[in-house]
Design a protein around this motif. Structure first.
Motif, PDB file in Angstrom:
ATOM      1  N   VAL A 114       0.639  -1.254   0.054  1.00 32.64           N
ATOM      2  CA  VAL A 114       0.069   0.034  -0.126  1.00 32.64           C
ATOM      3  C   VAL A 114       0.791   1.337  -0.046  1.00 32.64           C
ATOM      4  CG1 VAL A 114      -1.552   1.216   1.312  1.00 32.64           C
ATOM      5  CG2 VAL A 114      -1.880  -1.159   1.066  1.00 32.64           C
ATOM      6  N   PHE A 115       1.984   1.057   0.602  1.00 37.53           N
ATOM      7  CA  PHE A 115       2.830   2.584   0.877  1.00 37.53           C
ATOM      8  C   PHE A 115       3.479   2.778  -0.615  1.00 37.53           C
ATOM      9  CE2 PHE A 115       3.008   0.334   5.047  1.00 37.53           C
ATOM     10  CZ  PHE A 115       2.563   1.802   5.714  1.00 37.53           C
ATOM     11  N   THR A 116       3.727   1.813  -1.531  1.00 35.48           N
ATOM     12  CA  THR A 116       4.157   1.976  -2.844  1.00 35.48           C
ATOM     13  C   THR A 116       3.041   2.664  -3.636  1.00 35.48           C
ATOM     14  OG1 THR A 116       5.675  -0.031  -2.796  1.00 35.48           O
ATOM     15  CG2 THR A 116       5.223   0.893  -4.757  1.00 35.48           C
ATOM     16  N   GLU A 117       1.781   2.260  -3.374  1.00 34.56           N
ATOM     17  CA  GLU A 117       0.780   2.695  -3.995  1.00 34.56           C
ATOM     18  C   GLU A 117       0.517   4.115  -3.642  1.00 34.56           C
ATOM     19  OE1 GLU A 117      -2.263   0.079  -3.239  1.00 34.56           O
ATOM     20  OE2 GLU A 117      -1.299  -1.824  -4.197  1.00 34.56           O
ATOM     21  N   ARG A 118       0.617   4.535  -2.500  1.00 36.98           N
ATOM     22  CA  ARG A 118       0.346   5.797  -1.964  1.00 36.98           C
ATOM     23  C   ARG A 118       1.272   6.657  -2.137  1.00 36.98           C
ATOM     24  NH1 ARG A 118      -1.557   6.446   3.863  1.00 36.98           N
ATOM     25  NH2 ARG A 118      -1.928   8.611   2.879  1.00 36.98           N
ATOM     26  N   ALA A 119       2.795   6.101  -2.485  1.00 40.14           N
ATOM     27  CA  ALA A 119       3.624   7.080  -2.723  1.00 40.14           C
ATOM     28  C   ALA A 119       3.537   7.371  -4.142  1.00 40.14           C
ATOM     29  CB  ALA A 119       4.999   6.300  -2.496  1.00 40.14           C
ATOM     30  N   LYS A 120       3.115   6.291  -5.031  1.00 30.00           N
ATOM     31  CA  LYS A 120       2.924   6.770  -6.433  1.00 30.00           C
ATOM     32  C   LYS A 120       2.000   7.862  -6.565  1.00 30.00           C
ATOM     33  CE  LYS A 120       4.422   2.474  -8.172  1.00 30.00           C
ATOM     34  NZ  LYS A 120       4.010   1.289  -9.022  1.00 30.00           N
ATOM     35  N   LYS A 121       1.161   8.130  -5.799  1.00 30.39           N
ATOM     36  CA  LYS A 121       0.076   9.123  -5.944  1.00 30.39           C
ATOM     37  C   LYS A 121       0.428  10.330  -5.297  1.00 30.39           C
ATOM     38  CE  LYS A 121      -3.709   5.755  -5.197  1.00 30.39           C
ATOM     39  NZ  LYS A 121      -4.752   5.194  -4.237  1.00 30.39           N
ATOM     40  N   GLY A 122       1.647  10.392  -4.481  1.00 27.62           N
ATOM     41  CA  GLY A 122       2.218  11.749  -3.859  1.00 27.62           C
ATOM     42  C   GLY A 122       1.951  12.078  -2.641  1.00 27.62           C
ATOM     43  N   ASP A 123       1.194  10.923  -2.192  1.00 28.48           N
ATOM     44  CA  ASP A 123       0.623  11.104  -0.534  1.00 28.48           C
ATOM     45  C   ASP A 123       1.485  11.813   0.342  1.00 28.48           C
ATOM     46  OD1 ASP A 123      -1.798  10.308  -1.732  1.00 28.48           O
ATOM     47  OD2 ASP A 123      -1.843   8.518  -0.624  1.00 28.48           O
ATOM     48  N   PHE A 124       2.823  11.329   0.304  1.00 23.49           N
ATOM     49  CA  PHE A 124       3.915  11.399   1.402  1.00 23.49           C
ATOM     50  C   PHE A 124       4.816  12.680   1.172  1.00 23.49           C
ATOM     51  CE2 PHE A 124       3.545   6.407   1.381  1.00 23.49           C
ATOM     52  CZ  PHE A 124       2.362   6.464   2.073  1.00 23.49           C
ATOM     53  N   LYS A 125       4.724  13.189  -0.190  1.00 20.03           N
ATOM     54  CA  LYS A 125       5.583  14.364  -0.262  1.00 20.03           C
ATOM     55  C   LYS A 125       6.960  14.107   0.016  1.00 20.03           C
ATOM     56  CE  LYS A 125       1.553  17.566   0.487  1.00 20.03           C
ATOM     57  NZ  LYS A 125       0.695  16.313   0.657  1.00 20.03           N
ATOM     58  N   GLY A 126       7.321  12.933  -0.150  1.00 23.78           N
ATOM     59  CA  GLY A 126       8.786  12.584  -0.003  1.00 23.78           C
ATOM     60  C   GLY A 126       9.357  12.287   1.414  1.00 23.78           C
ATOM     61  N   PHE A 127       8.269  12.145   2.479  1.00 26.91           N
ATOM     62  CA  PHE A 127       8.711  12.202   3.841  1.00 26.91           C
ATOM     63  C   PHE A 127       8.339  10.868   4.280  1.00 26.91           C
ATOM     64  CE2 PHE A 127       7.905  16.802   3.300  1.00 26.91           C
ATOM     65  CZ  PHE A 127       8.912  17.204   4.120  1.00 26.91           C
ATOM     66  N   TRP A 128       8.740   9.852   3.365  1.00 26.32           N
ATOM     67  CA  TRP A 128       8.355   8.337   3.675  1.00 26.32           C
ATOM     68  C   TRP A 128       9.410   7.303   3.085  1.00 26.32           C
ATOM     69  CZ3 TRP A 128       6.592   4.217   6.392  1.00 26.32           C
ATOM     70  CH2 TRP A 128       6.569   3.115   5.884  1.00 26.32           C
ATOM     71  N   ALA A 129      10.211   6.631   3.632  1.00 31.45           N
ATOM     72  CA  ALA A 129      11.012   5.580   3.043  1.00 31.45           C
ATOM     73  C   ALA A 129      11.115   4.436   3.911  1.00 31.45           C
ATOM     74  CB  ALA A 129      12.221   6.224   2.830  1.00 31.45           C
ATOM     75  N   ASN A 131      22.239  -2.696   0.143  1.00 28.70           N
ATOM     76  CA  ASN A 131      22.576  -1.391  -0.655  1.00 28.70           C
ATOM     77  C   ASN A 131      21.499  -0.377  -0.205  1.00 28.70           C
ATOM     78  OD1 ASN A 131      20.533  -1.629  -2.466  1.00 28.70           O
ATOM     79  ND2 ASN A 131      21.881  -2.390  -3.882  1.00 28.70           N
ATOM     80  N   VAL A 132      20.452  -0.624   0.242  1.00 30.38           N
ATOM     81  CA  VAL A 132      19.490   0.364   0.672  1.00 30.38           C
ATOM     82  C   VAL A 132      19.214   1.641  -0.247  1.00 30.38           C
ATOM     83  CG1 VAL A 132      19.346   0.019   3.113  1.00 30.38           C
ATOM     84  CG2 VAL A 132      20.997   1.486   2.281  1.00 30.38           C
ATOM     85  N   ASP A 133      19.252   1.327  -1.672  1.00 29.22           N
ATOM     86  CA  ASP A 133      19.117   2.167  -2.468  1.00 29.22           C
ATOM     87  C   ASP A 133      17.478   2.401  -2.627  1.00 29.22           C
ATOM     88  OD1 ASP A 133      21.791   2.141  -3.343  1.00 29.22           O
ATOM     89  OD2 ASP A 133      21.562   0.907  -5.320  1.00 29.22           O
ATOM     90  N   ILE A 134      17.262   3.683  -1.891  1.00 30.66           N
ATOM     91  CA  ILE A 134      15.959   3.996  -1.741  1.00 30.66           C
ATOM     92  C   ILE A 134      15.623   4.592  -3.189  1.00 30.66           C
ATOM     93  CG2 ILE A 134      14.340   5.621  -0.572  1.00 30.66           C
ATOM     94  CD1 ILE A 134      16.036   5.074   1.841  1.00 30.66           C
ATOM     95  N   ASP A 135      14.420   4.197  -3.744  1.00 31.63           N
ATOM     96  CA  ASP A 135      13.945   4.742  -4.915  1.00 31.63           C
ATOM     97  C   ASP A 135      12.727   5.698  -4.818  1.00 31.63           C
ATOM     98  OD1 ASP A 135      11.272   3.503  -4.500  1.00 31.63           O
ATOM     99  OD2 ASP A 135      11.635   1.792  -5.713  1.00 31.63           O
ATOM    100  N   ALA A 136      12.457   6.290  -5.844  1.00 34.69           N
ATOM    101  CA  ALA A 136      11.408   7.575  -5.810  1.00 34.69           C
ATOM    102  C   ALA A 136      10.182   7.241  -4.919  1.00 34.69           C
ATOM    103  CB  ALA A 136      10.999   7.851  -7.318  1.00 34.69           C
ATOM    104  N   ASN A 137       9.895   5.936  -4.829  1.00 36.09           N
ATOM    105  CA  ASN A 137       8.680   5.488  -3.967  1.00 36.09           C
ATOM    106  C   ASN A 137       9.015   5.014  -2.412  1.00 36.09           C
ATOM    107  OD1 ASN A 137       6.664   5.806  -6.154  1.00 36.09           O
ATOM    108  ND2 ASN A 137       7.471   3.904  -6.736  1.00 36.09           N
ATOM    109  N   GLY A 138      10.182   5.289  -2.197  1.00 34.76           N
ATOM    110  CA  GLY A 138      10.668   5.082  -0.902  1.00 34.76           C
ATOM    111  C   GLY A 138      10.988   3.585  -0.696  1.00 34.76           C
ATOM    112  N   ASP A 139      11.180   2.675  -1.488  1.00 40.34           N
ATOM    113  CA  ASP A 139      11.350   1.363  -1.576  1.00 40.34           C
ATOM    114  C   ASP A 139      12.875   1.134  -1.754  1.00 40.34           C
ATOM    115  OD1 ASP A 139       8.496   0.910  -1.083  1.00 40.34           O
ATOM    116  OD2 ASP A 139       8.006   0.641  -3.175  1.00 40.34           O
TER     117      ASP A 139
END
Length: 429
Positions: free
Chosen positions: A146-161, A395-403
């Motif tokens: 669900v976090f990936t889906e919400r991140a894609k919608k911009g719900d978190f404004k970058g404050f989630w990983a 390697n904790v390469d965090i992507d645009a969705n925080g994943d």
């Protein structure tokens, strides 16, 4: 304090452990290097993890990890020239209480970043508070897709990983494990929350794609997280004696369900497939023993996000020196979550949530010099250089969705009730 300790002895072992941890956190807040007040304007971090409630057995080692990272950083000069101030909070494995604790961290304690939470349902409740207050929330274990889906919608404004991969991967890994074990017909039973339902849906899709059959696909078994009796759900999950049961559980409620299944005579000959929510040496004891003295869940196998990062050996050595045991599940992910918050603030040369959010992807996945030691990373950042942090979990390469993408350990419940890692499994395609 003596009175509290005497009172604590009246509780169950798990409850005593939770109380002891809470008292330790209370004492730790009285001026230690890790959690005491920092100089004015220093980096202030919080932790939002379960020291009590359904996930306490898994949460407690993570809680112990965060101050260990803070202590390490403070001993090598802190962040932006000042020590980190850590404010711990217990979310009690409860979304409502987690929301209240996150609100206090953000609006009263004024933290810039938080390590947490573990339960996806709690993080779902907390992340909106974090985003609204511009606090960077980094979870070491909330794995719902669900976090990936919400991140894609911009719900978190970058404050989630998060430093643990989403369950779209673990569910596929469990499906692959089921196939590797020769299971052809399985049932599912899951806790009825974001974690359980998302996992179930992905597992069903993956196992069917591998040629398997899910016996209760049309009528999935999901149980109430607050249930106190689970006989009906146990009977539904094990009905028709499938080859295996994929059980996505939390420890306290999950133990009730599996004990009920055993007492109804339903578990014999059925391979139990478990996940990270019950990956604890206490779980077999919680479920109980058979009439001939064996643990009911002996032989159960499961998956858990593994750790294969370049910083793992150093963390393993540090943890053993402090705890005299190997680091349990999710300790590497908790270490990396706290490390990324500290490194990102140093990269920004500012101790705000906005600064951390703006730099966390650069620090974790950017083109800079690879570093495994957090103090070395801080040193390079202070000198104006770029880094690429290679964590303990990966390697904790965090992507645009925080994943992040990770590996999965396969674990098994041994005859003594303890869990043992017996291999690794890759998610099915």
């Amino acid at each position: 304090m003596k009175h509290l300790m005497q009172k604590a002895l009246q509780f169950s072992p798990n409850r005593r452990a939770a109380i002891a941890l809470s008292m330790a956190a209370l004492m730790a807040g009285c001026g230690t290097a890790a959690t005491g007040p920092s100089a004015e304007g220093g980096l202030k971090l919080g932790s939002l993890l379960p020291s009590t409630g359904d996930l306490a057995p898994v949460g407690q080692p993570m809680i112990a990890t965060v101050p260990l990272l803070v202590e390490t950083v403070n001993q090598c000069g802190g962040v932006n020239g000042k020590p980190i101030d850590l404010v711990p909070a217990d979310d009690e494995t409860d979304p409502v209480k987690g929301n209240a604790a996150m609100t206090k961290l953000a609006e009263v304690d004024k933290v810039a970043g938080v390590v947490g939470s573990f339960a996806s349902s709690v993080s779902q409740s907390a992340v909106d508070v974090a985003a609204r207050n511009k606090v960077m929330l980094v979870s070491p274990g909330s794995t719902s897709p669900v976090f990936t889906e919400r991140a894609k919608k911009g719900d978190f404004k970058g404050f989630w990983a998060r430093t643990a991969p989403p369950d779209t991967y673990q569910a596929r890994a469990l499906a692959q494990l089921a196939k590797d074990k020769g299971l052809k017909r399985v049932s599912t039973v899951v806790i009825n929350n974001d974690y359980g339902v998302s996992f179930e849906k992905e597992f069903v899709t993956a196992f069917k794609a591998l040629g398997g059959t899910v016996a209760n696909e049309k009528n999935p078994t999901r149980y109430d997280p607050k249930a106190t009796t689970l006989n009906t759900e146990a009977e539904a999950a094990f009905k028709g004696k499938p080859d295996g049961v994929a059980a996505v559980l939390y420890a306290e409620t999950g133990s009730l369900l599996l004990k009920a299944a055993y007492e109804a005579g339903l578990t014999s000959g059925v391979q139990l497939l478990l996940t990270d929510g019950v990956k604890s040496d206490d779980f077999a004891q919680q479920v109980g023993k058979t009439r001939d003295g064996k643990f009911i869940v002996e032989g159960a196998i499961g998956t858990v996000p593994g750790a294969d990062g370049k910083a793992l050996a150093a963390l393993d050595k540090l943890w053993k020196s402090k705890k005299n045991s190997p680091p349990p599940a999710y300790v590497p992910q908790a270490w990396d979550a706290a490390a990324l918050l500290a490194l990102s603030a140093q990269a920004a040369k500012a101790n705000t949530g906005e600064a951390i959010a703006a730099n966390i992807r650069e620090v974790s996945a950017g083109p800079g010099e690879e570093v495994t030691d957090v103090c070395k990373g801080l040193e390079l950042l202070k000198a104006g250089k770029k880094i690429n942090y290679q964590g303990a979990s990966g390697n904790v390469d965090i992507d645009a969705n925080g994943d992040v993408v990770g590996v999965y350990d396969v674990w098994q419940v041994q005859a003594d009730g303890k869990t043992k890692t017996i291999g690794k499994v890759l998610p099915s395609k």
